[in-house]
Write an enzyme that holds these catalytic residues in place. Structure first.
Site, PDB file in Angstrom:
ATOM      1  N   LYS A 146     -78.868 -21.829-141.744  1.00  0.00           N
ATOM      2  CA  LYS A 146     -79.309 -20.979-140.630  1.00  0.00           C
ATOM      3  C   LYS A 146     -80.626 -20.325-141.005  1.00  0.00           C
ATOM      4  O   LYS A 146     -80.739 -19.716-142.074  1.00  0.00           O
ATOM      5  CB  LYS A 146     -78.283 -19.895-140.321  1.00  0.00           C
ATOM      6  CG  LYS A 146     -78.743 -18.973-139.182  1.00  0.00           C
ATOM      7  CD  LYS A 146     -77.646 -18.021-138.750  1.00  0.00           C
ATOM      8  CE  LYS A 146     -77.673 -16.695-139.483  1.00  0.00           C
ATOM      9  NZ  LYS A 146     -78.785 -15.820-139.130  1.00  0.00           N
ATOM     10  N   ASP A 201     -81.792 -19.443-135.518  1.00  0.00           N
ATOM     11  CA  ASP A 201     -81.136 -18.269-134.919  1.00  0.00           C
ATOM     12  C   ASP A 201     -82.195 -17.271-134.458  1.00  0.00           C
ATOM     13  O   ASP A 201     -82.449 -16.266-135.119  1.00  0.00           O
ATOM     14  CB  ASP A 201     -80.219 -17.668-136.003  1.00  0.00           C
ATOM     15  CG  ASP A 201     -79.524 -16.394-135.578  1.00  0.00           C
ATOM     16  OD1 ASP A 201     -79.384 -16.155-134.368  1.00  0.00           O
ATOM     17  OD2 ASP A 201     -79.097 -15.637-136.478  1.00  0.00           O
ATOM     18  N   LYS A 209     -82.265 -16.108-131.102  1.00  0.00           N
ATOM     19  CA  LYS A 209     -81.652 -15.269-130.053  1.00  0.00           C
ATOM     20  C   LYS A 209     -82.620 -14.969-128.907  1.00  0.00           C
ATOM     21  O   LYS A 209     -82.964 -13.812-128.641  1.00  0.00           O
ATOM     22  CB  LYS A 209     -81.159 -13.945-130.643  1.00  0.00           C
ATOM     23  CG  LYS A 209     -80.123 -14.080-131.755  1.00  0.00           C
ATOM     24  CD  LYS A 209     -79.581 -12.720-132.178  1.00  0.00           C
ATOM     25  CE  LYS A 209     -78.536 -12.790-133.257  1.00  0.00           C
ATOM     26  NZ  LYS A 209     -79.020 -13.200-134.574  1.00  0.00           N
ATOM     27  N   ASP A 242     -85.394 -13.645-122.354  1.00  0.00           N
ATOM     28  CA  ASP A 242     -86.615 -13.372-121.580  1.00  0.00           C
ATOM     29  C   ASP A 242     -86.393 -13.945-120.182  1.00  0.00           C
ATOM     30  O   ASP A 242     -85.276 -14.367-119.868  1.00  0.00           O
ATOM     31  CB  ASP A 242     -87.823 -14.022-122.289  1.00  0.00           C
ATOM     32  CG  ASP A 242     -89.132 -13.285-121.996  1.00  0.00           C
ATOM     33  OD1 ASP A 242     -89.347 -12.904-120.824  1.00  0.00           O
ATOM     34  OD2 ASP A 242     -89.933 -13.101-122.922  1.00  0.00           O
ATOM     35  N   THR A 258     -72.313  -7.850-132.977  1.00  0.00           N
ATOM     36  CA  THR A 258     -71.212  -7.160-133.666  1.00  0.00           C
ATOM     37  C   THR A 258     -71.621  -5.747-134.092  1.00  0.00           C
ATOM     38  O   THR A 258     -70.785  -4.939-134.465  1.00  0.00           O
ATOM     39  CB  THR A 258     -70.736  -7.967-134.898  1.00  0.00           C
ATOM     40  OG1 THR A 258     -71.878  -8.447-135.589  1.00  0.00           O
ATOM     41  CG2 THR A 258     -69.879  -9.138-134.493  1.00  0.00           C
ATOM     42  N   ARG A 302     -74.859 -13.609-147.757  1.00  0.00           N
ATOM     43  CA  ARG A 302     -74.804 -13.039-149.100  1.00  0.00           C
ATOM     44  C   ARG A 302     -73.659 -13.515-149.993  1.00  0.00           C
ATOM     45  O   ARG A 302     -73.884 -13.637-151.211  1.00  0.00           O
ATOM     46  CB  ARG A 302     -74.846 -11.506-149.004  1.00  0.00           C
ATOM     47  CG  ARG A 302     -76.237 -11.004-148.612  1.00  0.00           C
ATOM     48  CD  ARG A 302     -76.219  -9.614-148.045  1.00  0.00           C
ATOM     49  NE  ARG A 302     -75.552  -9.580-146.747  1.00  0.00           N
ATOM     50  CZ  ARG A 302     -75.366  -8.485-146.022  1.00  0.00           C
ATOM     51  NH1 ARG A 302     -75.793  -7.331-146.487  1.00  0.00           N
ATOM     52  NH2 ARG A 302     -74.769  -8.548-144.846  1.00  0.00           N
TER      53      ARG A 302
HETATM   54  O1  C5P Z   1     -75.058 -11.988-145.555  1.00  0.00           O
HETATM   55  P1  C5P Z   1     -74.116 -12.175-144.400  1.00  0.00           P
HETATM   56  O2  C5P Z   1     -72.993 -13.184-144.669  1.00  0.00           O
HETATM   57  O3  C5P Z   1     -73.601 -10.863-143.845  1.00  0.00           O
HETATM   58  O4  C5P Z   1     -75.034 -12.861-143.279  1.00  0.00           O
HETATM   59  C1  C5P Z   1     -74.590 -13.091-141.973  1.00  0.00           C
HETATM   60  C2  C5P Z   1     -75.706 -13.686-141.160  1.00  0.00           C
HETATM   61  O5  C5P Z   1     -75.276 -13.814-139.802  1.00  0.00           O
HETATM   62  C3  C5P Z   1     -76.982 -12.849-141.119  1.00  0.00           C
HETATM   63  O6  C5P Z   1     -78.082 -13.757-141.000  1.00  0.00           O
HETATM   64  C4  C5P Z   1     -76.825 -12.035-139.854  1.00  0.00           C
HETATM   65  O7  C5P Z   1     -78.056 -11.676-139.289  1.00  0.00           O
HETATM   66  C5  C5P Z   1     -76.099 -13.025-138.939  1.00  0.00           C
HETATM   67  N1  C5P Z   1     -75.337 -12.415-137.845  1.00  0.00           N
HETATM   68  C6  C5P Z   1     -74.308 -11.511-138.067  1.00  0.00           C
HETATM   69  N2  C5P Z   1     -73.625 -10.966-137.011  1.00  0.00           N
HETATM   70  C7  C5P Z   1     -73.939 -11.311-135.752  1.00  0.00           C
HETATM   71  C8  C5P Z   1     -74.976 -12.236-135.506  1.00  0.00           C
HETATM   72  C9  C5P Z   1     -75.659 -12.762-136.599  1.00  0.00           C
HETATM   73  O8  C5P Z   1     -73.996 -11.207-139.204  1.00  0.00           O
HETATM   74  N3  C5P Z   1     -73.246 -10.808-134.739  1.00  0.00           N
END
Ligand code: C5P
Length: 240
Positions: A37, A64, A66, A69, A124, A216
């Site tokens: 991603k 990603d 998003k 517009d 979220t 992460r």
């Molecule tokens: O590091 P981590 O596992 O928390 O990363 C989750 C990824 O998913 C990040 O790139 C974050 O921006 C994305 N994301 C999220 N929640 C959402 C939409 C996207 O954590 N509702």
């Protein structure tokens, strides 16, 4: 659109192309190149060239960005992204059914193929209280997510991004073929970081996620390849 099998998507949240490519060198011996991603941070830092480079190297890409517009602008932007040969892209469902239909039109290539298109329902990070007080939305978060997911389905999209805990709600509203792409994944024995509505890869599969997005827990792990393999094992049941 080709039907893509369920998979683990690694969130490459890096600030530069060099940092991303250095990280991905660790995966050079993988038999199947991981699904990646690319979000706003890396895309705005490194531009479309990082997407082209990763596609040249054989990675599948969920871009990603998003989009949200007016329909005409989204349609034209999607035509450009489709030309980058990405595998998955997204829009905000809040942009309306008309905008999502325009996105789909822009994405569809002359030969009828297109990347998978999914919608963000409610982020979220948005609480019911901020929806009510700032956005004047009186419905519950779950009703909003179900409604936005049904709108995305009506527009012809392939699925939505949601918390893994909301995957069953989305399937109930839109059917099991409608895809749930879920960030918010943590190993049961690890730190949550700033995520709140989370679960682990095995439970995400049970609840109905089709793709898990993991950042992460893989990128910051002492051994990222081992952490990725653990996700594949727990989510897909694959022995590595
Ligand atoms: O590091 P981590 O596992 O928390 O990363 C989750 C990824 O998913 C990040 O790139 C974050 O921006 C994305 N994301 C999220 N929640 C959402 C939409 C996207 O954590 N509702």
């Amino acid at each position: 659109m080709n039907k893509m099998p369920n998979d683990v998507i690694i969130a490459c949240d890096f600030g530069s192309a060099d940092a991303c490519l250095e990280f991905l060198d660790k995966f050079k011996d993988e038999k199947r190149k991981p699904f990646l991603k690319i979000g706003m941070e890396l895309y705005y830092a490194a531009g479309p060239e990082i997407v082209r480079e990763l596609k040249r190297r054989g990675f599948r890409i969920f871009l990603d960005l998003k989009l949200h517009d007016i329909p005409n602008t989204v349609k034209k932007a999607m035509k450009v992204l489709s030309g980058l040969d990405v595998d998955m892209v997204n829009v905000h469902a809040a942009g309306t059914i008309e905008m999502m239909r325009a996105a789909l039109e822009g994405l569809t290539r002359e030969d009828g193929t297109r990347p998978m298109l999914i919608a963000v329902t409610q982020l979220t990070s948005t609480s019911e209280q901020s929806m009510r007080e700032q956005l004047l939305i009186d419905a519950t978060i779950n009703d909003t997510i179900a409604k936005y997911a049904r709108n995305a389905k009506e527009a012809g999209l392939d699925g939505v991004v949601c918390s893994p805990l909301e995957a069953s709600l989305v399937k109930e509203a839109c059917g099991k073929e409608f895809k749930a792409i879920t960030p918010g994944i943590r190993f049961a024995d690890a730190a949550k970081d700033d995520q709140v509505r989370i679960t682990d890869p095995a439970r995400a599969r049970e609840i109905g996620s089709d793709f898990i997005v993991v950042g992460r827990p893989i990128t910051a792990a002492p051994d990222p390849v081992a952490a990725y393999h653990r996700c594949l094992h727990d989510f897909l049941g694959e022995e590595i």
